[in-house]
Motif scaffolding. Structure first.
Motif, mmCIF file in Angstrom:
data_model
loop_
_atom_site.group_PDB
_atom_site.id
_atom_site.type_symbol
_atom_site.label_atom_id
_atom_site.label_comp_id
_atom_site.label_asym_id
_atom_site.label_seq_id
_atom_site.Cartn_x
_atom_site.Cartn_y
_atom_site.Cartn_z
ATOM 1 N N GLU A 1 74.508 63.624 -10.552
ATOM 2 C CA GLU A 1 73.549 63.781 -10.809
ATOM 3 C C GLU A 1 73.087 65.223 -9.940
ATOM 4 O OE1 GLU A 1 70.989 63.075 -14.157
ATOM 5 O OE2 GLU A 1 69.696 64.627 -13.570
ATOM 6 N N LEU A 2 72.891 65.854 -9.953
ATOM 7 C CA LEU A 2 72.481 67.621 -8.630
ATOM 8 C C LEU A 2 71.283 67.987 -9.574
ATOM 9 C CD1 LEU A 2 76.190 69.363 -8.472
ATOM 10 C CD2 LEU A 2 75.151 67.252 -6.937
ATOM 11 N N PRO A 3 70.260 67.886 -9.001
ATOM 12 C CA PRO A 3 69.359 68.668 -9.281
ATOM 13 C C PRO A 3 69.106 70.119 -9.390
ATOM 14 C CG PRO A 3 68.842 67.897 -6.690
ATOM 15 C CD PRO A 3 70.347 67.877 -7.517
ATOM 16 N N ALA A 4 68.335 71.165 -9.986
ATOM 17 C CA ALA A 4 67.521 72.149 -10.434
ATOM 18 C C ALA A 4 68.430 73.358 -9.025
ATOM 19 C CB ALA A 4 66.544 72.288 -11.205
ATOM 20 N N GLU A 5 67.553 72.740 -7.939
ATOM 21 C CA GLU A 5 67.904 73.706 -6.569
ATOM 22 C C GLU A 5 69.086 73.331 -6.101
ATOM 23 O OE1 GLU A 5 67.833 75.960 -4.663
ATOM 24 O OE2 GLU A 5 65.334 76.156 -4.988
ATOM 25 N N GLY A 6 69.938 74.682 -5.848
ATOM 26 C CA GLY A 6 71.064 74.222 -5.155
ATOM 27 C C GLY A 6 71.685 74.786 -4.132
ATOM 28 N N PHE A 7 70.084 75.130 -3.729
ATOM 29 C CA PHE A 7 70.246 76.048 -2.190
ATOM 30 C C PHE A 7 71.361 76.890 -2.137
ATOM 31 C CE2 PHE A 7 67.938 72.375 -2.094
ATOM 32 C CZ PHE A 7 67.037 72.968 -1.473
ATOM 33 N N ALA A 8 71.871 78.263 -3.020
ATOM 34 C CA ALA A 8 73.062 79.270 -3.376
ATOM 35 C C ALA A 8 73.254 79.906 -2.052
ATOM 36 C CB ALA A 8 73.326 79.019 -4.294
ATOM 37 N N THR A 9 71.572 80.324 -1.183
ATOM 38 C CA THR A 9 71.590 81.193 -0.879
ATOM 39 C C THR A 9 72.240 81.221 0.462
ATOM 40 O OG1 THR A 9 70.417 82.386 -2.492
ATOM 41 C CG2 THR A 9 70.937 83.379 -0.372
ATOM 42 N N HIS A 10 71.565 80.002 1.578
ATOM 43 C CA HIS A 10 71.290 79.631 2.775
ATOM 44 C C HIS A 10 71.596 78.172 2.592
ATOM 45 C CE1 HIS A 10 69.467 82.860 4.102
ATOM 46 N NE2 HIS A 10 68.408 82.497 3.113
ATOM 47 N N TYR A 11 73.101 77.524 2.903
ATOM 48 C CA TYR A 11 73.647 76.935 3.092
ATOM 49 C C TYR A 11 75.230 76.662 4.192
ATOM 50 C CZ TYR A 11 77.331 78.760 0.248
ATOM 51 O OH TYR A 11 78.284 80.229 0.168
ATOM 52 N N ARG A 12 75.015 75.645 4.935
ATOM 53 C CA ARG A 12 76.276 75.508 5.467
ATOM 54 C C ARG A 12 76.942 74.385 5.283
ATOM 55 N NH1 ARG A 12 81.169 76.956 7.657
ATOM 56 N NH2 ARG A 12 81.679 76.970 9.466
ATOM 57 N N TYR A 13 78.334 74.282 5.477
ATOM 58 C CA TYR A 13 78.526 72.208 5.890
ATOM 59 C C TYR A 13 80.003 73.139 6.725
ATOM 60 C CZ TYR A 13 81.133 68.304 5.200
ATOM 61 O OH TYR A 13 81.747 67.024 5.828
ATOM 62 N N LEU A 14 78.939 72.207 8.077
ATOM 63 C CA LEU A 14 80.569 72.772 8.759
ATOM 64 C C LEU A 14 80.698 71.397 9.667
ATOM 65 C CD1 LEU A 14 81.190 74.304 11.541
ATOM 66 C CD2 LEU A 14 79.200 73.457 12.731
ATOM 67 N N LYS A 15 82.398 71.510 9.374
ATOM 68 C CA LYS A 15 83.126 70.015 10.211
ATOM 69 C C LYS A 15 83.940 70.648 11.041
ATOM 70 C CE LYS A 15 86.258 66.964 7.928
ATOM 71 N NZ LYS A 15 87.195 66.718 6.653
ATOM 72 N N VAL A 16 83.427 69.447 12.306
ATOM 73 C CA VAL A 16 84.295 69.286 13.243
ATOM 74 C C VAL A 16 85.211 68.727 13.356
ATOM 75 C CG1 VAL A 16 84.708 69.398 15.768
ATOM 76 C CG2 VAL A 16 82.143 70.316 14.624
ATOM 77 N N ARG A 17 86.571 68.950 13.704
ATOM 78 C CA ARG A 17 87.147 67.552 13.401
ATOM 79 C C ARG A 17 88.741 67.679 14.462
ATOM 80 N NH1 ARG A 17 89.460 70.311 7.260
ATOM 81 N NH2 ARG A 17 88.972 72.279 7.911
ATOM 82 N N GLU A 18 89.969 66.984 14.586
ATOM 83 C CA GLU A 18 90.726 67.142 15.643
ATOM 84 C C GLU A 18 91.939 68.274 15.489
ATOM 85 O OE1 GLU A 18 91.188 63.150 16.441
ATOM 86 O OE2 GLU A 18 90.044 63.445 18.680
ATOM 87 N N ARG A 19 91.897 69.155 13.962
ATOM 88 C CA ARG A 19 92.605 69.593 14.198
ATOM 89 C C ARG A 19 91.979 70.457 13.056
ATOM 90 N NH1 ARG A 19 97.019 65.942 11.422
ATOM 91 N NH2 ARG A 19 96.308 65.190 9.343
ATOM 92 N N ALA A 20 92.646 72.369 13.159
ATOM 93 C CA ALA A 20 91.811 73.360 12.184
ATOM 94 C C ALA A 20 92.117 72.727 9.849
ATOM 95 C CB ALA A 20 93.094 74.517 12.128
ATOM 96 N N SER A 21 92.621 71.742 10.398
ATOM 97 C CA SER A 21 92.616 71.164 9.028
ATOM 98 C C SER A 21 93.300 69.714 8.449
ATOM 99 C CB SER A 21 93.434 72.387 8.195
ATOM 100 O OG SER A 21 93.314 71.450 6.643
ATOM 101 N N TYR A 22 92.949 69.380 6.983
ATOM 102 C CA TYR A 22 93.690 67.746 7.059
ATOM 103 C C TYR A 22 93.486 66.666 8.121
ATOM 104 C CZ TYR A 22 96.463 64.566 4.132
ATOM 105 O OH TYR A 22 97.230 64.580 3.377
ATOM 106 N N ALA A 23 91.984 66.504 8.809
ATOM 107 C CA ALA A 23 91.760 65.528 9.558
ATOM 108 C C ALA A 23 89.983 65.046 8.528
ATOM 109 C CB ALA A 23 92.236 66.406 10.836
ATOM 110 N N PHE A 24 89.676 64.057 9.456
ATOM 111 C CA PHE A 24 88.711 63.291 8.935
ATOM 112 C C PHE A 24 87.670 64.449 9.843
ATOM 113 C CE2 PHE A 24 91.104 60.504 6.360
ATOM 114 C CZ PHE A 24 89.784 60.091 5.429
ATOM 115 N N ALA A 25 86.303 63.818 9.741
ATOM 116 C CA ALA A 25 85.359 65.053 10.748
ATOM 117 C C ALA A 25 85.640 63.868 11.626
ATOM 118 C CB ALA A 25 84.009 64.571 9.871
ATOM 119 N N LEU A 26 84.983 64.448 12.908
ATOM 120 C CA LEU A 26 84.136 63.832 13.864
ATOM 121 C C LEU A 26 82.896 63.270 14.133
ATOM 122 C CD1 LEU A 26 86.419 65.780 17.074
ATOM 123 C CD2 LEU A 26 86.336 63.211 16.060
ATOM 124 N N VAL A 27 82.643 64.968 14.122
ATOM 125 C CA VAL A 27 81.006 65.279 13.470
ATOM 126 C C VAL A 27 81.267 65.782 11.954
ATOM 127 C CG1 VAL A 27 79.093 66.394 14.142
ATOM 128 C CG2 VAL A 27 80.044 64.787 15.792
#
Ligand SMILES: Cc1cc2nc3c(=O)[nH]c(=O)nc-3n(C[C@H](O)[C@H](O)[C@H](O)COP(=O)(O)OP(=O)(O)OC[C@H]3O[C@@H](n4cnc5c(N)ncnc54)[C@H](O)[C@@H]3O)c2cc1C
Ligand code: SF4
Lengths: 328, 176
Positions: free
Chosen positions: A214-240
């Protein structure tokens, strides 16, 4: 894969009745079958839960959204309500795995995916998570992908999910049902730190089934960011990875949720770090203070010291981009 | 089941009846639960167009469509395809007319050894069905689940980009 028997219950009640230590639920199968092929898991029975009525995405009573455990990762990321109200979640899901895997993987299964620690996968090496008491191959091994925070002598694994990092930042709730009935678990309490029981990734009992998130009502749709750093540009698990959800009032931060992936046995949050941002100007000084508080006490291993500085910079950048609303 | 129950032997477990539609043909089969869709296709049904690369969902060579969605056949249990429609590379053409993505792979010389090609093509068809690829960067990102060890990516990208409109139209015609 070892031979196993197969059951296809039609109701949640029937599914949890079949559950037990030698049986496993199977949903998308993308993690379970992989581990069975490696002989890391050898269940005697698979309980196919894909016929249970858990595919709905619907409004929840409190203005949030309830996501059935069998909704695929792709369907969830691209659900109109999720794209509009919880874009952080869409962004995190789409940063993970591949188009094929996201079609197969389910919401419940994603929470319960096991670590990608190389030694956990390699049955020729010791691993306390796979075989309690056998030792930890990673602690003095090649531990580039392993934890820098919250680890124990017994285990330095990280939880590999991208989706879960966003769910932690969004403060989701996990709905589960077992033979004793149903209960709700706050996302922060769902996954565990390894302590001296690294075989337990989370607080779910053997007979418990995840029915919904269940997701709460507040979704933070204006100020959000998912930043994934990995060893190639796509299709790799996150380092961080970093999930940021902010509520802004001009240049001032009103609310801040920050979670890290790739650094610990669970999505890593610290309320005291978030508190350093609230009521403050959104600038690099405050972002750096929050980053330092989130990472305080980090204990890197022989091969992953780079993660501390990488995480610090990723947190600052993700906070900056979220505050400015330049996330797409 | 008690904790002391021995791991059942293969011959102690009954095969499960499964009925699925494979490339438009209804099939009734008895399948051992531990058979993957990939092994069913290749070993039992002699449909060897779908390739086994890594067998762990990492390379995409085994990509097929289940109910129109691209999946890794190596991480799919065949018993769980009961009642579903499976489409493999062998089922994409209509008679002698190749699917636009197949044709584009030939026109753009989008392969070298060819081993990843059926998976690349099925994945591209699945991506078209998803309707989210608009730019070259979208295609690159959304096709990242298909590895090509020859490194034919530039031509693969060109082929898919070129065929996108025709592939969308083809999918639309199929629905009528
Ligand atoms: C090559 C590869 C790359 C990947 N890359 C990424 C990545 O970059 N980022 C990322 O986040 N993930 C990645 N993944 C992992 C993927 O996201 C997970 O495998 C997937 O989310 C698991 O979901 P599933 O439905 O397939 O789970 P399953 O494999 O079916 O199940 C996993 C576990 O959960 C249990 N389970 C499933 N559903 C329920 C339920 N409702 N209640 C109780 N128990 C349940 C099963 O018993 C099993 O133990 C990758 C996987 C592969 C193979
Ligand atoms: S870090 Fe954990 S999962 Fe990895 S080898 Fe050590 S005990 Fe096993």
């Amino acid at each position: 894969m070892n031979p196993f028997s197969y059951a296809r219950p039609a109701s949640v009640d029937d599914a949890v009745k079949l559950a037990g230590p030698d049986a496993r639920f199977i949903a998308g199968g993308t993690n379970l079958l992989d581990l069975m092929k490696e002989n890391v898991l050898r269940p005697r029975q698979l309980i196919d839960i894909t016929h249970l009525p858990l595919r709905e995405v619907a409004a929840s009573g409190n203005g949030g959204l309830r996501v059935g455990a069998l909704v695929s990762n792709a369907d969830l990321a691209w659900h109109p309500e999720v794209e509009a109200r919880y874009p952080l979640l869409s962004q995190a899901i789409l940063a993970g795995a591949s188009g094929q895997l996201r079609n197969m993987a389910t919401t419940g299964g994603n929470l319960l995916q096991r670590t990608r620690c190389w030694y956990f996968y390699d049955t020729g090496t010791p691993c306390n998570k796979r075989e309690p008491g056998s030792g930890c191959g990673a602690r003095d091994g090649v531990n580039r992908m392993n934890a820098i925070l919250g680890a124990s002598d017994a285990c330095v694994a990280v939880h590999p999910s991208d989706m879960c990092v966003a769910l932690a930042a969004l403060k989701a709730t996990v709905h589960v049902q077992g033979r004793q009935g149903a209960r709700e678990i706050a996302f922060a309490d769902f996954h565990r730190l390894p302590g001296d029981e690294p075989q337990r990734d989370n607080v779910l009992a053997d007979d418990e089934l995840i029915t919904a998130i269940e997701l709460p009502a507040e979704g933070f749709a204006t100020h959000y960011r998912y930043l994934k750093v990995r060893e190639r540009a796509s299709y790799a698990f996150a380092l961080v990875s970093v999930a940021v959800a902010l509520e802004m009032d001009g240049d001032t931060v009103r609310q801040a949720h920050v979670a890290l992936g790739g650094v610990a046995h669970k999505p890593w949050r610290r309320e005291e770090a978030e508190a350093l941002l609230v009521g403050q100007r959104a600038d690099d000084t405050h972002f750096a203070a929050a980053a330092d508080a989130l990472l305080a006490g980090a204990q890197p291993l022989a091969y992953n010291a780079f993660k501390v500085e990488l995480a610090r910079r990723a947190i600052i950048r993700a906070l900056d981009e979220a505050a400015r609303g330049v996330t797409r | 089941m008690s904790a002391t129950t021995p791991i059942p032997e293969a011959d102690g477990i009954a095969a499960c009846p499964v009925s699925l539609e494979l490339n438009g043909q209804r099939r009734h089969l008895d399948i051992e639960p531990w058979t993957t869709l990939l092994d069913l296709l290749r070993d039992r049904l002699a449909m060897t167009g779908t390739k086994k690369g890594c067998d762990h969902g990492q390379c995409g060579a085994c990509t097929v469509l289940v109910d129109g969605k691209r999946v890794n056949a190596c991480l799919t249990l065949a018993v769980m395809c009961d009642g579903k429609q499976v489409t493999t590379i062998e089922g994409l053409a209509r008679g002698d007319e190749l699917h636009p993505i197949q044709q584009a792979f030939i026109d753009h010389d989008a392969f070298q050894c060819g081993y990843c090609t059926p998976g690349q093509i099925c994945s591209a068809v699945g991506m078209v069905n998803e309707g989210r690829a608009r730019s070259r960067d979208d295609i690159r990102e959304q096709m990242s689940g298909n590895i090509c060890r020859c490194g034919a990516y530039p031509h693969i990208l060109e082929a898919i980009e070129d065929a996108l409109p025709a592939a969308r139209a083809w999918a639309g015609e199929g629905e009528r």
